[in-house]
Design an enzyme around this catalytic site. Structure first.
Site, PDB file in Angstrom:
ATOM      1  N   HIS A 103       1.493  -0.184   4.276  1.00 46.49           N
ATOM      2  CA  HIS A 103       2.651   0.482   4.863  1.00 46.49           C
ATOM      3  C   HIS A 103       2.395   0.786   6.333  1.00 46.49           C
ATOM      4  O   HIS A 103       1.251   0.962   6.765  1.00 46.49           O
ATOM      5  CB  HIS A 103       2.934   1.793   4.125  1.00 46.49           C
ATOM      6  CG  HIS A 103       3.478   1.589   2.752  1.00 46.49           C
ATOM      7  ND1 HIS A 103       4.173   2.563   2.082  1.00 46.49           N
ATOM      8  CD2 HIS A 103       3.427   0.530   1.908  1.00 46.49           C
ATOM      9  CE1 HIS A 103       4.533   2.126   0.894  1.00 46.49           C
ATOM     10  NE2 HIS A 103       4.082   0.885   0.760  1.00 46.49           N
ATOM     11  N   GLU A 150       2.907   3.463   8.122  1.00 44.87           N
ATOM     12  CA  GLU A 150       2.258   4.738   8.413  1.00 44.87           C
ATOM     13  C   GLU A 150       0.740   4.632   8.269  1.00 44.87           C
ATOM     14  O   GLU A 150      -0.003   5.112   9.125  1.00 44.87           O
ATOM     15  CB  GLU A 150       2.772   5.847   7.472  1.00 44.87           C
ATOM     16  CG  GLU A 150       4.243   6.163   7.630  1.00 44.87           C
ATOM     17  CD  GLU A 150       5.150   5.359   6.714  1.00 44.87           C
ATOM     18  OE1 GLU A 150       6.240   5.857   6.402  1.00 44.87           O
ATOM     19  OE2 GLU A 150       4.775   4.230   6.303  1.00 44.87           O
ATOM     20  N   CYS A 152       1.887   7.508   1.628  1.00 46.65           N
ATOM     21  CA  CYS A 152       1.819   7.779   3.061  1.00 46.65           C
ATOM     22  C   CYS A 152       1.802   9.275   3.336  1.00 46.65           C
ATOM     23  O   CYS A 152       1.105   9.736   4.243  1.00 46.65           O
ATOM     24  CB  CYS A 152       2.985   7.102   3.778  1.00 46.65           C
ATOM     25  SG  CYS A 152       2.868   5.296   3.747  1.00 46.65           S
ATOM     26  N   CYS A 184       6.668   7.545   1.800  1.00 43.26           N
ATOM     27  CA  CYS A 184       6.441   7.531   0.354  1.00 43.26           C
ATOM     28  C   CYS A 184       5.310   8.510   0.034  1.00 43.26           C
ATOM     29  O   CYS A 184       4.676   9.067   0.935  1.00 43.26           O
ATOM     30  CB  CYS A 184       6.076   6.117  -0.118  1.00 43.26           C
ATOM     31  SG  CYS A 184       4.418   5.584   0.389  1.00 43.26           S
TER      32      CYS A 184
END
Length: 120
Positions: A23, A25, A56, A53
């Site tokens: 991801h 992040e 993260c 999410c």
């Protein structure tokens, strides 16, 4: 971002890499750690295209990033098949012994653009 300077960037490549942890992040946090070290992240601001999410969010809490701004809302992400986004109001309540998570949604025109560009 630290003192107006970008110290780490990342993009979500989880769908193309096949790695569900790829991801944006996490990639930005890893890059920032390489640039400034892990202890300086408490003074950083993270900008994200979507509400983080849970994975993260855990990384944001663990690294003590001071504030996270995001554009797209959970409902926008869900419309494009992303189902792992946690409601920001629930995340705001998460606390660790030293950190309060601050997530700030911003109104941004075209905030669903990253989802339109992402392969399904």
């Amino acid at each position: 971002m630290l003192d107006g300077r970008i110290v780490g960037e990342g993009e979500d490549i989880s769908r193309t890499s096949g790695d569900p942890t790829d991801h944006a992040e996490l990639r930005a946090i890893r890059a920032a750690i390489t640039t400034i070290g892990p202890s300086a992240l408490a003074d950083c601001t993270l900008f994200a295209s979507c509400e983080p999410c849970m994975m993260c969010t855990a990384a944001i809490l663990r690294t003590r990033v001071s504030v996270t701004y995001y554009a797209a809302r959970r409902e926008q992400a869900e419309a494009y098949g992303y189902r792992d986004v946690v409601p920001a109001d629930e995340l705001r309540e998460l606390r660790t012994h030293q950190t309060t998570l601050e997530l700030v949604g911003i109104d941004a025109v075209g905030s669903d653009r990253p989802f339109k560009l992402s392969p399904k």
